[in-house]
Design a protein around this motif. Sequence first.
Motif, PDB file in Angstrom:
ATOM      1  N   UNK A 194     -34.744  15.071  -2.000  1.00 22.96           N
ATOM      2  CA  UNK A 194     -34.352  13.785  -1.412  1.00 22.96           C
ATOM      3  C   UNK A 194     -33.469  12.977  -2.354  1.00 22.96           C
ATOM      4  N   UNK A 195     -33.827  12.946  -3.639  1.00 28.06           N
ATOM      5  CA  UNK A 195     -33.003  12.231  -4.615  1.00 28.06           C
ATOM      6  C   UNK A 195     -31.606  12.835  -4.706  1.00 28.06           C
ATOM      7  N   UNK A 196     -31.541  14.162  -4.715  1.00 33.60           N
ATOM      8  CA  UNK A 196     -30.242  14.838  -4.813  1.00 33.60           C
ATOM      9  C   UNK A 196     -29.408  14.596  -3.570  1.00 33.60           C
ATOM     10  N   UNK A 197     -30.006  14.764  -2.399  1.00 33.79           N
ATOM     11  CA  UNK A 197     -29.268  14.599  -1.150  1.00 33.79           C
ATOM     12  C   UNK A 197     -28.773  13.192  -0.917  1.00 33.79           C
ATOM     13  N   UNK A 198     -29.547  12.215  -1.375  1.00 32.85           N
ATOM     14  CA  UNK A 198     -29.172  10.811  -1.171  1.00 32.85           C
ATOM     15  C   UNK A 198     -28.533  10.190  -2.413  1.00 32.85           C
ATOM     16  N   UNK A 199     -28.307  10.995  -3.452  1.00 29.25           N
ATOM     17  CA  UNK A 199     -27.668  10.536  -4.700  1.00 29.25           C
ATOM     18  C   UNK A 199     -28.357   9.287  -5.246  1.00 29.25           C
ATOM     19  N   UNK A 200     -29.661   9.416  -5.439  1.00 30.91           N
ATOM     20  CA  UNK A 200     -30.453   8.300  -5.950  1.00 30.91           C
ATOM     21  C   UNK A 200     -31.520   8.827  -6.894  1.00 30.91           C
ATOM     22  N   UNK A 201     -32.321   7.931  -7.431  1.00 29.93           N
ATOM     23  CA  UNK A 201     -33.452   8.353  -8.254  1.00 29.93           C
ATOM     24  C   UNK A 201     -34.744   7.673  -7.811  1.00 29.93           C
ATOM     25  N   UNK A 202     -34.723   7.072  -6.636  1.00 31.34           N
ATOM     26  CA  UNK A 202     -35.888   6.291  -6.197  1.00 31.34           C
ATOM     27  C   UNK A 202     -37.077   7.172  -5.815  1.00 31.34           C
ATOM     28  N   UNK A 203     -36.802   8.381  -5.363  1.00 28.74           N
ATOM     29  CA  UNK A 203     -37.903   9.237  -4.917  1.00 28.74           C
ATOM     30  C   UNK A 203     -38.701   9.795  -6.087  1.00 28.74           C
ATOM     31  N   UNK A 204     -38.033  10.072  -7.205  1.00 25.30           N
ATOM     32  CA  UNK A 204     -38.728  10.615  -8.370  1.00 25.30           C
ATOM     33  C   UNK A 204     -39.733   9.623  -8.942  1.00 25.30           C
ATOM     34  N   UNK A 205     -39.611   8.352  -8.585  1.00 22.53           N
ATOM     35  CA  UNK A 205     -40.522   7.318  -9.089  1.00 22.53           C
ATOM     36  C   UNK A 205     -41.758   7.147  -8.206  1.00 22.53           C
ATOM     37  N   UNK A 206     -41.790   7.861  -7.096  1.00 18.56           N
ATOM     38  CA  UNK A 206     -42.910   7.745  -6.166  1.00 18.56           C
ATOM     39  C   UNK A 206     -44.095   8.557  -6.684  1.00 18.56           C
ATOM     40  N   UNK A 207     -45.286   8.008  -6.553  1.00 19.25           N
ATOM     41  CA  UNK A 207     -46.496   8.696  -7.010  1.00 19.25           C
ATOM     42  C   UNK A 207     -46.719   9.969  -6.204  1.00 19.25           C
ATOM     43  N   UNK A 208     -47.311  10.971  -6.832  1.00 21.44           N
ATOM     44  CA  UNK A 208     -47.577  12.250  -6.184  1.00 21.44           C
ATOM     45  C   UNK A 208     -48.431  12.052  -4.927  1.00 21.44           C
ATOM     46  N   UNK A 209     -47.990  12.681  -3.851  1.00 18.99           N
ATOM     47  CA  UNK A 209     -48.671  12.693  -2.544  1.00 18.99           C
ATOM     48  C   UNK A 209     -48.713  11.320  -1.862  1.00 18.99           C
ATOM     49  N   UNK A 210     -47.825  10.409  -2.271  1.00 19.00           N
ATOM     50  CA  UNK A 210     -47.699   9.120  -1.564  1.00 19.00           C
ATOM     51  C   UNK A 210     -46.700   9.310  -0.426  1.00 19.00           C
ATOM     52  N   UNK A 211     -47.153   9.968   0.625  1.00 16.94           N
ATOM     53  CA  UNK A 211     -46.268  10.349   1.732  1.00 16.94           C
ATOM     54  C   UNK A 211     -45.708   9.130   2.455  1.00 16.94           C
ATOM     55  N   UNK A 212     -46.529   8.099   2.646  1.00 15.37           N
ATOM     56  CA  UNK A 212     -46.081   6.910   3.375  1.00 15.37           C
ATOM     57  C   UNK A 212     -44.931   6.226   2.653  1.00 15.37           C
ATOM     58  N   UNK A 213     -45.008   6.188   1.328  1.00 17.91           N
ATOM     59  CA  UNK A 213     -43.936   5.564   0.544  1.00 17.91           C
ATOM     60  C   UNK A 213     -42.645   6.366   0.654  1.00 17.91           C
ATOM     61  N   UNK A 214     -42.763   7.692   0.691  1.00 18.69           N
ATOM     62  CA  UNK A 214     -41.574   8.535   0.856  1.00 18.69           C
ATOM     63  C   UNK A 214     -40.904   8.238   2.196  1.00 18.69           C
ATOM     64  N   UNK A 215     -41.700   8.189   3.248  1.00 18.18           N
ATOM     65  CA  UNK A 215     -41.153   7.906   4.583  1.00 18.18           C
ATOM     66  C   UNK A 215     -40.487   6.533   4.609  1.00 18.18           C
ATOM     67  N   UNK A 216     -41.124   5.555   3.970  1.00 20.45           N
ATOM     68  CA  UNK A 216     -40.549   4.207   3.913  1.00 20.45           C
ATOM     69  C   UNK A 216     -39.195   4.210   3.237  1.00 20.45           C
ATOM     70  N   UNK A 217     -39.080   4.941   2.122  1.00 16.63           N
ATOM     71  CA  UNK A 217     -37.807   4.994   1.391  1.00 16.63           C
ATOM     72  C   UNK A 217     -36.737   5.731   2.209  1.00 16.63           C
ATOM     73  N   UNK A 218     -37.135   6.785   2.908  1.00 14.52           N
ATOM     74  CA  UNK A 218     -36.169   7.498   3.759  1.00 14.52           C
ATOM     75  C   UNK A 218     -35.636   6.575   4.847  1.00 14.52           C
ATOM     76  N   UNK A 219     -36.492   5.818   5.477  1.00 15.53           N
ATOM     77  CA  UNK A 219     -36.076   4.883   6.525  1.00 15.53           C
ATOM     78  C   UNK A 219     -35.180   3.781   5.985  1.00 15.53           C
ATOM     79  N   UNK A 220     -35.462   3.324   4.760  1.00 16.48           N
ATOM     80  CA  UNK A 220     -34.618   2.288   4.145  1.00 16.48           C
ATOM     81  C   UNK A 220     -33.207   2.805   3.909  1.00 16.48           C
ATOM     82  N   UNK A 221     -33.121   4.047   3.448  1.00 14.52           N
ATOM     83  CA  UNK A 221     -31.798   4.632   3.184  1.00 14.52           C
ATOM     84  C   UNK A 221     -31.042   4.842   4.485  1.00 14.52           C
TER      85      UNK A 221
END
Length: 400
Positions: free
Chosen positions: A373-400
């Motif tokens: 996700x970080x590579x595809x969206x040219x960001x580093x926000x996903x690498x900062x997400x805690x392991x197995x925090x799926x809801x936060x990942x979905x939130x960040x994808x929707x924001x992008x």
Amino acid sequence: MRLIDGEHLDTLLGERDFDIRKSHNARWIDQKCTPDVVTIIADCILEFLSDKEDDTIFTSMDIWHNDYTVQNVLDIFKKPSPKEKSARNEYDKFFQQPMGMFSYAGVLEKHKKGNRNFYKLSEKALLEEISLSERNALKFLIKYITKVLCDSDIYYLFEEFFRLQNKDAYNNLKRGFTSFTQAFTPINGDTEVWRIFIKVINPLAYSKNSAGTERGMLSKDLITYDMLMYNRDNFRDIYQRKPKGITRGSHVTPSLPRAKYIQYLTDKAMKNVKLINRFYNFGLSEVAGDDELATEAHHIFPRSDFPQIAYFLENLINLTPNQHRNHAHPNGNYSVIDREFQKICLIAKLGTIRKSIENNWGDYDFNNFLFVADTGYSTDIFSKIATFDYDNVISKINLI
């Protein structure tokens, strides 16, 4: 699936008597039986049989003369062409040794006619699982090696070594293994036994987070994953799972030989993602809304734009032909990506990964998904997400 982690492999091994004192088989494992070689030989066997009946009889020569094998062994293991006469002896070992091990373990069935060995599939699904990854091949090797040693009543020597972890225990184990092998198999020379000894002790040492053997002596450090490989310095930085915390910039563009290997990994990943979906999802699309079978593997982030994640299973999703050709690529134009459908695919893939992790299927990696996700969206926000925090990942994808 998960035959390696589940009861199937345990049952298969449990039904067979591997006592070397009875079989006198010196080739139950050998020098070329490393995880990287074992997984690619499994892949080459399955590719050779892909357009044939499962009960097809084949030889090691059939496998190493197959075009798929020629191309990938050249690229991956830096060997001369299998078609060169001078390379025959090397390829005999390279293919015969893992195939001999598979037959002793019951994965292949072997028949000897004259001085030639003929094989056929015995455990196709298990071989498919071994072909998926080096990790699976290593898990298989550890279970298999342990069962052979237990049946042969010499596992206690290894247990003592792993308990004490000192030179005396190491020398006692090495002497005991050498004496046992020479007493019950045709092998007479020490050197040949010691070459086999490495392939026996080090996978077990790795599984126990222990020291093993290196350069014929007790290793100074714990046995690491790369030390188990045939090509210890070959592509480790590419196809070993990328740990969280390594930046995209550290995952550099590969040289030409490595680029060829990445192409092999990409092609293999596209096969494997379909295989995984067939086992776990009945071959249906990972994106809801279409009842057709998902016969096409789609790169969520295009491989032409993002070659560094082209071989990641987490960047591949199973779609129906309609979804792939009309939704992912509007009007069948493969140079165009529908960004909204890309988001849908990414979230759907995360759902597959979550299900895989929570059910301990072991095929997907959460941190690999963050890297994708970080590579595809040219960001580093996903690498900062805690392991197995799926809801936060979905939130960040929707924001992008």
